[in-house]
Design a protein around this motif. Sequence first.
Motif, mmCIF file in Angstrom:
data_model
loop_
_atom_site.group_PDB
_atom_site.id
_atom_site.type_symbol
_atom_site.label_atom_id
_atom_site.label_comp_id
_atom_site.label_asym_id
_atom_site.label_seq_id
_atom_site.Cartn_x
_atom_site.Cartn_y
_atom_site.Cartn_z
ATOM 1 N N ALA A 49 0.792 -1.228 0.000
ATOM 2 C CA ALA A 49 0.000 0.000 0.000
ATOM 3 C C ALA A 49 0.824 1.277 0.000
ATOM 4 C CB ALA A 49 -0.945 0.002 1.203
ATOM 5 N N ASP A 50 1.993 1.289 0.635
ATOM 6 C CA ASP A 50 2.735 2.529 0.836
ATOM 7 C C ASP A 50 4.177 2.398 0.364
ATOM 8 O OD1 ASP A 50 0.656 4.077 2.104
ATOM 9 O OD2 ASP A 50 0.921 2.835 3.882
ATOM 10 N N PRO A 51 4.825 3.533 0.071
ATOM 11 C CA PRO A 51 6.217 3.503 -0.383
ATOM 12 C C PRO A 51 7.165 2.936 0.673
ATOM 13 C CG PRO A 51 5.217 5.641 -0.841
ATOM 14 C CD PRO A 51 4.265 4.904 0.056
ATOM 15 N N LEU A 52 8.231 2.320 0.199
ATOM 16 C CA LEU A 52 9.228 1.752 1.109
ATOM 17 C C LEU A 52 9.825 2.824 2.009
ATOM 18 C CD1 LEU A 52 10.815 -0.768 1.966
ATOM 19 C CD2 LEU A 52 12.461 -0.257 0.146
ATOM 20 N N GLU A 53 10.045 4.014 1.476
ATOM 21 C CA GLU A 53 10.598 5.098 2.302
ATOM 22 C C GLU A 53 9.683 5.420 3.483
ATOM 23 O OE1 GLU A 53 13.436 6.699 2.281
ATOM 24 O OE2 GLU A 53 14.320 5.997 0.406
ATOM 25 N N ASP A 54 8.381 5.427 3.246
ATOM 26 C CA ASP A 54 7.437 5.748 4.321
ATOM 27 C C ASP A 54 7.380 4.634 5.360
ATOM 28 O OD1 ASP A 54 6.977 7.980 2.821
ATOM 29 O OD2 ASP A 54 4.891 7.500 2.309
ATOM 30 N N ILE A 55 7.447 3.391 4.898
ATOM 31 C CA ILE A 55 7.406 2.263 5.836
ATOM 32 C C ILE A 55 8.655 2.236 6.703
ATOM 33 C CG2 ILE A 55 7.518 -0.278 5.927
ATOM 34 C CD1 ILE A 55 5.471 -0.270 3.615
ATOM 35 N N THR A 56 9.816 2.447 6.103
ATOM 36 C CA THR A 56 11.044 2.447 6.898
ATOM 37 C C THR A 56 11.109 3.669 7.818
ATOM 38 O OG1 THR A 56 12.250 3.429 5.020
ATOM 39 C CG2 THR A 56 12.351 1.037 5.281
ATOM 40 N N ALA A 57 10.550 4.783 7.372
ATOM 41 C CA ALA A 57 10.504 5.966 8.241
ATOM 42 C C ALA A 57 9.652 5.685 9.476
ATOM 43 C CB ALA A 57 9.953 7.164 7.469
ATOM 44 N N ARG A 58 8.570 4.951 9.294
ATOM 45 C CA ARG A 58 7.716 4.602 10.434
ATOM 46 C C ARG A 58 8.447 3.655 11.381
ATOM 47 N NH1 ARG A 58 4.572 5.897 14.450
ATOM 48 N NH2 ARG A 58 2.941 4.351 14.933
ATOM 49 N N ALA A 59 9.205 2.712 10.857
ATOM 50 C CA ALA A 59 9.981 1.805 11.707
ATOM 51 C C ALA A 59 10.998 2.587 12.527
ATOM 52 C CB ALA A 59 10.670 0.751 10.850
ATOM 53 N N ILE A 60 11.622 3.580 11.911
ATOM 54 C CA ILE A 60 12.579 4.432 12.626
ATOM 55 C C ILE A 60 11.863 5.241 13.705
ATOM 56 C CG2 ILE A 60 14.104 6.428 12.381
ATOM 57 C CD1 ILE A 60 14.694 5.335 9.490
ATOM 58 N N GLU A 61 10.717 5.813 13.342
ATOM 59 C CA GLU A 61 9.940 6.620 14.289
ATOM 60 C C GLU A 61 9.520 5.795 15.508
ATOM 61 O OE1 GLU A 61 5.792 9.270 14.310
ATOM 62 O OE2 GLU A 61 6.214 7.884 12.675
ATOM 63 N N MET A 62 9.173 4.534 15.300
ATOM 64 C CA MET A 62 8.728 3.677 16.398
ATOM 65 C C MET A 62 9.896 3.136 17.231
ATOM 66 S SD MET A 62 5.606 1.521 14.625
ATOM 67 C CE MET A 62 5.142 0.709 16.174
ATOM 68 N N GLY A 63 11.098 3.309 16.743
ATOM 69 C CA GLY A 63 12.261 2.898 17.512
ATOM 70 C C GLY A 63 12.636 1.440 17.375
ATOM 71 N N PHE A 64 12.322 0.829 16.231
ATOM 72 C CA PHE A 64 12.748 -0.548 16.009
ATOM 73 C C PHE A 64 14.277 -0.622 16.038
ATOM 74 C CE2 PHE A 64 8.475 -1.376 14.547
ATOM 75 C CZ PHE A 64 8.303 -2.741 14.740
ATOM 76 N N ALA A 65 14.795 -1.648 16.677
ATOM 77 C CA ALA A 65 16.239 -1.883 16.666
ATOM 78 C C ALA A 65 16.651 -2.545 15.354
ATOM 79 C CB ALA A 65 16.646 -2.754 17.847
ATOM 80 N N THR A 66 15.860 -3.533 14.923
ATOM 81 C CA THR A 66 16.108 -4.236 13.661
ATOM 82 C C THR A 66 14.817 -4.277 12.874
ATOM 83 O OG1 THR A 66 17.856 -5.648 14.574
ATOM 84 C CG2 THR A 66 16.740 -6.441 12.603
ATOM 85 N N TYR A 67 14.896 -3.933 11.604
ATOM 86 C CA TYR A 67 13.724 -4.027 10.733
ATOM 87 C C TYR A 67 14.196 -4.610 9.402
ATOM 88 C CZ TYR A 67 8.970 -3.005 9.311
ATOM 89 O OH TYR A 67 7.658 -3.131 8.927
ATOM 90 N N CYS A 68 13.634 -5.757 9.051
ATOM 91 C CA CYS A 68 14.079 -6.487 7.866
ATOM 92 C C CYS A 68 13.196 -6.164 6.665
ATOM 93 C CB CYS A 68 14.077 -7.984 8.135
ATOM 94 S SG CYS A 68 15.190 -8.478 9.475
ATOM 95 N N LEU A 69 13.822 -5.939 5.536
ATOM 96 C CA LEU A 69 13.149 -5.608 4.286
ATOM 97 C C LEU A 69 13.180 -6.844 3.405
ATOM 98 C CD1 LEU A 69 14.851 -2.124 3.748
ATOM 99 C CD2 LEU A 69 12.818 -2.673 5.103
ATOM 100 N N THR A 70 12.008 -7.412 3.125
ATOM 101 C CA THR A 70 11.964 -8.760 2.532
ATOM 102 C C THR A 70 10.921 -8.848 1.419
ATOM 103 O OG1 THR A 70 10.387 -9.499 4.237
ATOM 104 C CG2 THR A 70 12.729 -9.863 4.679
ATOM 105 N N GLU A 71 11.084 -8.059 0.378
ATOM 106 C CA GLU A 71 10.124 -8.138 -0.719
ATOM 107 C C GLU A 71 10.117 -9.536 -1.329
ATOM 108 O OE1 GLU A 71 8.053 -5.974 -0.858
ATOM 109 O OE2 GLU A 71 8.830 -3.921 -0.948
#
Length: 331
Positions: free
Chosen positions: A16-38
Amino acid sequence: MHSHHSHSGDYVAHGADPLEDITARAIEMGFATYCLTEHMPRINSKFLYPEEEEKTTDQTVALKKLSSDFLAFLNHASLIKSRPNPSNTRFIIGTEIEGCDEEHIAYAKKLVDQHKDTIEFCVGSVHHVRGVPIDFDQEGWNRSLALCDNNIQKMLLSYFDLQYKMITTLKPLVVGHFDLYKLYLPPELKIDPRTGAVSNDPDSVPVSTLSLIDQWDSVKESVVRNLQVVRSYGGLVEINTAALRKKLPEPYPGKEVCELVKLHCDGKFVLSDDAHAVSQVGVCYRQALKYIVETLQLSHMYYLQSGTNGVVQVKSMPIEQFKSNAFWSGL
């Protein structure tokens, strides 16, 4: 906190949303690790989804777009990974395997090897039974069941047999949504509890009243077999909150499978949101925390961490440390 499985609208048609927006949300929420797995690209037109075909009448063009989108994803993810961010969120680049059939499993092995300098790990998933997607819609799930002679036991065995071929060939570090077949399983569907055949006979019972893993020895033995393979190469099983987002009562996998993971795979679970949109980043994690701590009563949670030499490392944390993580106060 961690998530080991995610997607975006940039590179998959059902995102639904751009990868930049999804990763920005992960950063905003304070994730330590966030995996990108298309998703890896599929190579046979019979596995194209309707939304992938709607922009072109040429299936060859649609397949080429899947491949070009995947390459674009790898480049984009590498850029995101290289950038510093205020939460020091570490992005790990992976791909979700499309275990559609043996042809795709073989192709996945070649693809991952070809991009081994970028792809750090794989999420190994099965989305099809007898060549039909089981998580797209109810009609597809029903067709898959029909191809299994309208027999739930046969459907489960087909699912776990394909999963076995995928994990033995690819050895994915994370096994995704282990019991995905339950997404469209109609709770009122009546079956013969002895055979698994759909039936309206007097002895038939609603499928929701049965423990599908424990009901038939053949199914349980298949699950145990698969988990023992995962354990043999040091793999992990994800607790995937997308099932909760889709209003199922438990994440993937359910408690009956999780108990077998504890017995036969050393209880090595990682947490994933399987986000396809900004609103789904960290979705239902509070419910997952309760499931992990109270229902499963796990002693540790596992997660991936990028090593200094570029090799992903498997780490663990005691459950008390997991429970007290500062991430939870922000939800």
